[in-house]
Motif scaffolding. Structure first.
Motif, short mmCIF file in Angstrom:
data_model
loop_
_atom_site.label_atom_id
_atom_site.label_comp_id
_atom_site.label_asym_id
_atom_site.label_seq_id
_atom_site.Cartn_x
_atom_site.Cartn_y
_atom_site.Cartn_z
N GLN B 7 7.48 -5.81 1.12
CA GLN B 7 6.53 -6.82 0.47
C GLN B 7 6.07 -7.92 1.51
OE1 GLN B 7 8.18 -7.86 -3.41
NE2 GLN B 7 6.72 -6.11 -4.32
N VAL B 8 4.88 -7.94 1.59
CA VAL B 8 4.31 -8.79 2.93
C VAL B 8 3.40 -10.03 2.04
CG1 VAL B 8 4.45 -7.04 4.54
CG2 VAL B 8 2.22 -7.70 3.27
N TYR B 21 -6.21 -6.75 5.08
CA TYR B 21 -6.34 -6.14 3.67
C TYR B 21 -6.87 -4.91 3.61
CZ TYR B 21 -7.15 -6.18 -1.42
OH TYR B 21 -7.36 -6.04 -2.81
N LYS B 22 -8.13 -4.72 4.19
CA LYS B 22 -8.90 -3.38 4.29
C LYS B 22 -7.89 -2.23 4.92
CE LYS B 22 -13.67 -5.26 4.53
NZ LYS B 22 -14.57 -5.53 5.42
N VAL B 23 -7.50 -2.66 6.07
CA VAL B 23 -6.78 -1.56 6.75
C VAL B 23 -5.41 -1.22 6.00
CG1 VAL B 23 -5.27 -1.18 8.97
CG2 VAL B 23 -7.36 -2.32 9.00
N LEU B 24 -4.73 -2.24 5.42
CA LEU B 24 -3.69 -1.80 4.58
C LEU B 24 -4.10 -0.72 3.45
CD1 LEU B 24 -1.24 -5.02 4.85
CD2 LEU B 24 -0.92 -2.76 5.90
N GLN B 25 -5.08 -1.21 2.83
CA GLN B 25 -5.66 -0.34 1.94
C GLN B 25 -6.01 1.15 2.37
OE1 GLN B 25 -6.74 -0.99 -1.38
NE2 GLN B 25 -7.36 -3.13 -1.49
N ASN B 26 -6.69 1.05 3.52
CA ASN B 26 -6.98 2.42 4.08
C ASN B 26 -5.73 3.38 4.39
OD1 ASN B 26 -9.72 1.53 4.12
ND2 ASN B 26 -9.67 1.05 6.27
N GLN B 27 -4.83 2.70 4.56
CA GLN B 27 -3.52 3.34 5.02
C GLN B 27 -2.56 3.66 3.83
OE1 GLN B 27 -2.43 4.42 8.04
NE2 GLN B 27 -4.31 4.19 8.60
N ARG B 28 -2.96 3.09 2.65
CA ARG B 28 -2.02 3.10 1.68
C ARG B 28 -1.33 4.50 1.35
NH1 ARG B 28 -4.28 0.66 -3.93
NH2 ARG B 28 -4.24 -1.39 -2.87
N LYS B 34 4.15 8.12 7.00
CA LYS B 34 4.10 7.49 8.32
C LYS B 34 5.08 6.88 8.82
CE LYS B 34 -0.16 6.60 10.24
NZ LYS B 34 -1.41 5.94 10.21
N LEU B 35 5.68 5.96 7.79
CA LEU B 35 6.90 5.03 8.07
C LEU B 35 8.13 5.39 7.16
CD1 LEU B 35 4.72 1.66 7.48
CD2 LEU B 35 5.20 3.05 9.51
N GLY B 36 8.18 6.21 6.34
CA GLY B 36 8.99 6.10 5.62
C GLY B 36 9.09 4.93 4.49
N ALA B 37 8.11 4.18 4.58
CA ALA B 37 8.25 2.80 3.75
C ALA B 37 6.61 2.68 3.29
CB ALA B 37 8.80 1.74 4.41
N GLU B 38 6.60 1.76 2.10
CA GLU B 38 5.22 1.32 1.79
C GLU B 38 5.38 0.03 2.03
OE1 GLU B 38 3.18 3.91 -1.71
OE2 GLU B 38 5.18 3.47 -2.07
N VAL B 39 4.27 -0.60 2.56
CA VAL B 39 3.84 -1.99 2.82
C VAL B 39 2.81 -2.54 1.68
CG1 VAL B 39 2.95 -3.74 4.32
CG2 VAL B 39 4.15 -1.77 5.32
N GLU B 40 3.25 -3.57 1.00
CA GLU B 40 2.54 -3.87 -0.08
C GLU B 40 2.20 -5.61 -0.03
OE1 GLU B 40 4.14 -2.81 -4.24
OE2 GLU B 40 3.98 -4.95 -4.30
N ILE B 41 1.10 -5.86 -0.06
CA ILE B 41 0.64 -7.46 -0.17
C ILE B 41 1.01 -8.03 -1.33
CG2 ILE B 41 -0.97 -9.13 0.09
CD1 ILE B 41 -2.73 -7.04 2.06
#
Lengths: 430, 430
Positions: B7-8, B21-28, B34-41
């Motif tokens: 969580q970020v 915000y957009k890039v993290l959406q695009n990579q959702r 890719k990472l073995g993890a999800e990054v969530e705002i």
């Protein structure tokens, strides 16, 4: 954190191996400050112990027995710079299976067996890094895997063979023909005794397969890459290209399209204003387009003792950091998709077409109508009289599927007014 | 390995924040693979909740209270894209002290307080990454710290301000004067309402300080950088430069010499064949020379919503990997030396000098002898009559210490035959 001294083995002490030895020497004083660890070459595997002894300070590190390395648990990193498929492949697989980390510059191997090697590394939580396998000293693997990880990369296009770029530069700047420029490249040491792999685009094809795999997160092997060399390019083609505002380069082009991945190496006209057009001599450059970052380019020396060693030592230092922080295998295989690869016939391209024709009325009109009948539209045309009997027609087409363009070519070959199709070269752009 | 969801918090939702915000959406969809993890705002800190609500899918993530972020232990990464010194500095220090990792695009802050911030990160074994603070989307920090770690880097030279490069490109290609090109840059959104930081080279100076610190492993702050802007450059200077085979660019130049570090931002003539000369419009490029790799260059968009977000998300993904592998702080401050910084007067340079002089015999001879008496030798000279009374002399000198060149200028200013010193611009090369 653990391990202040990291012992490595070097497989091979040719040009690149010697470079790695020198770079590690040059960094000796700073390593501890830089990494928190020292990297020490414990063993060097060579074929000829006597010859190798002249190249090292202390010849007790030399061995001609792989067993001295694979069975030495103190050695945690193996640097493979022998090249070729075997025994390099076996050594790397055995090293990874033994829990050692591997750095390799071996593009032949990675472009073919990358998956098996990375799977083996993954199973053993080992690092397998190969920055030096693509574009020599130019940082490109780490930028693609890490810096640009927030992008969907749609295009990777590069001048990734220094020999052919040197030859094309000489042909462009000094009007040399291919054979003369190749002879000069051989004389200056840019071309090998057997230059086939460079000239025919195989070397570039291997590098392109590796980059495409990483950029598109989907495995591409050398077999998937369409390759076409530069031997048929003439000084005249280059002269016409320049009249039309373009340069001719041997490009590796990888595109991730809705209908699959395109991967191809061939000569190409690119606008002289494109950043890649200004890449001269033996320099390499890789152009990357991502949905967020837009256009980026990475430029530098694509080969040579010290630039290649720079890339290898960068990888070794990264592995050393991972060992210290106990996070080996932190970035492993990133091919998590299985995208289809497009056939060359399905790929759309623009074309440069140079033909010798009868110098009489109506010939240009019939050429134009053959193209039109095959849905090929003309973007630019030059016609010049060559003698009283023949004229030369040069056409740049708009974008068309390769199979349709080839249909036009087949018709041209059967037309009596067309004496010869001198050149067919792809052109950059939609 | 731990933590599948990271969580970020995002501090700021202006241009760059919106891009992140957009890039993290695009990579959702791809993050987990890719990472073995999800990054969530989890939280976005904004000033105006109402205005920000229009920019996000779910406005419950918005807050105007820093406490909601700093006291939330679930938030492990803070992305600072507010800009400016305060409160950004305090927020970053508090986040690091609380064991959170930080990504920032804040060059103002890193170029001044980089040491304090990195020390704080080091103490808490946190990551503090700032790829976006230099040259926007272009990967440069990670290449310098990792890929090129096997080099002693001796030079970093770049076009690291898009606004001024756009202005100089327009002046070069369309013959515009500075004021006109600036007006166009403002109209197109390349220049800010107050363009001082760009025009005067301060923005480039901050980026140069950051790059020099990393490249030379020795702290360089913005105060150490000599800066000179482009407002005095004229279309005529550019025209003469081109006659002499050069282009004029605003360059950040950092060199690691035996007598100390040179860091300076100023307009400079560079040969038109140099890779940096072909960098046009608002593009940026950084040229790096290392003892092993030789010349390399990194090219791309140096600013803008999405390119800057690309760099930030690359950093966030790296931090996510470190969290999963429990190796945060794996690469921290790399300034382990304390090298002296040279004064501008001690720096050697070549010069372009344009003067209005009396059009009578002997004037060129006296100019030449003043230069000779101050150990300044002439590499190229052009003299053109302007009217019946005045002539214009343009000289490019060989390399000379700045103080000696300035002595010559002082003498010129006292000579009655010299009516005006129109331009003094440094020239690339030894």
């Amino acid at each position: 954190m653990e391990k202040k001294t990291i012992q490595v083995a070097l497989l091979g002490l040719g040009t690149v191996g010697t470079g790695v030895y020198k770079v590690l020497q040059n960094q000796r004083e700073e390593m501890l400050s830089k990494l928190g660890a020292e990297v020490e070459i414990k063993r060097i595997l060579v074929r000829n112990l006597e010859k190798a002894a002249k190249k090292v300070e202390d010849d007790s590190v030399l061995t001609n027995r792989w067993e001295d390395i694979i069975h030495d648990d103190a050695i945690s990193v193996v640097i493979e710079v022998m090249g070729g498929m075997e025994p390099a492949r076996t050594y790397i697989m055995e090293a990874l299976a033994a829990g050692k980390h591997v750095v390799t510059a071996n593009k032949d191997l990675i472009a073919v067996d990358g998956k098996e090697l990375l799977d083996m590394a993954g199973t053993h939580h080992s690092d397998l890094l190969f920055e030096a396998a693509v574009a020599g000293g130019i940082p490109i693997i780490r930028p693609l895997k890490q810096c640009l990880a927030g992008n969907h990369i749609t295009e990777v296009m590069g001048i990734i063979n220094g020999t052919t770029n040197f030859i094309l530069t000489k042909m462009t700047e000094e009007g040399m023909e291919f054979e003369e420029a190749l002879a000069l490249a051989t004389e200056l040491g840019y071309a090998e005794a057997d230059p086939t792999a460079d000239i025919e685009g195989y070397d570039a094809g291997r590098k392109l397969a590796i980059m495409a795999s990483i950029a598109f997160n989907s495995r591409v092997t050398f077999d998937d890459v369409y390759t076409e060399g530069i031997a048929k390019i003439t000084a005249k083609d280059i002269k016409y290209a320049r009249e039309m505002g373009c340069d001719i380069k041997l490009l590796g082009v990888a595109r991730n399209t809705d209908t699959g991945i395109e991967v191809r190496v061939h000569p190409m006209l690119i606008p002289s204003a494109h950043p890649l057009a200004s890449v001269k001599d033996a320099f390499n450059a890789v152009f990357v387009h991502g949905d967020a970052v837009g256009d980026t380019m990475f430029y530098g020396s694509g080969a040579g003792e010290m630039p290649t060693a720079s890339a290898i030592v960068g990888d070794v230092f990264d592995i050393a950091r991972n060992i210290r922080y106990q996070c080996s295998g932190r970035i492993s295989c990133t091919c998590y998709k299985e995208l289809p690869i497009k056939q060359i016939g399905d790929i759309r391209s623009r074309y440069f077409l140079r033909m010798q024709v009868d110098d009489k009325p109506g010939v240009l009109a019939s050429v134009a109508s053959v193209l039109a009948n095959n849905s090929v539209s003309i973007a630019q045309v030059i016609q010049k009289a060559k003698s009283s009997e023949t004229a030369e027609i040069v056409v740049i087409t708009d974008s068309v599927e390769e199979r349709h363009f080839n249909d036009s070519l087949a018709i041209f070959q059967g037309m009596s007014v067309i004496r010869k199709i001198s050149s067919v070269i792809r052109v950059y752009g939609e």
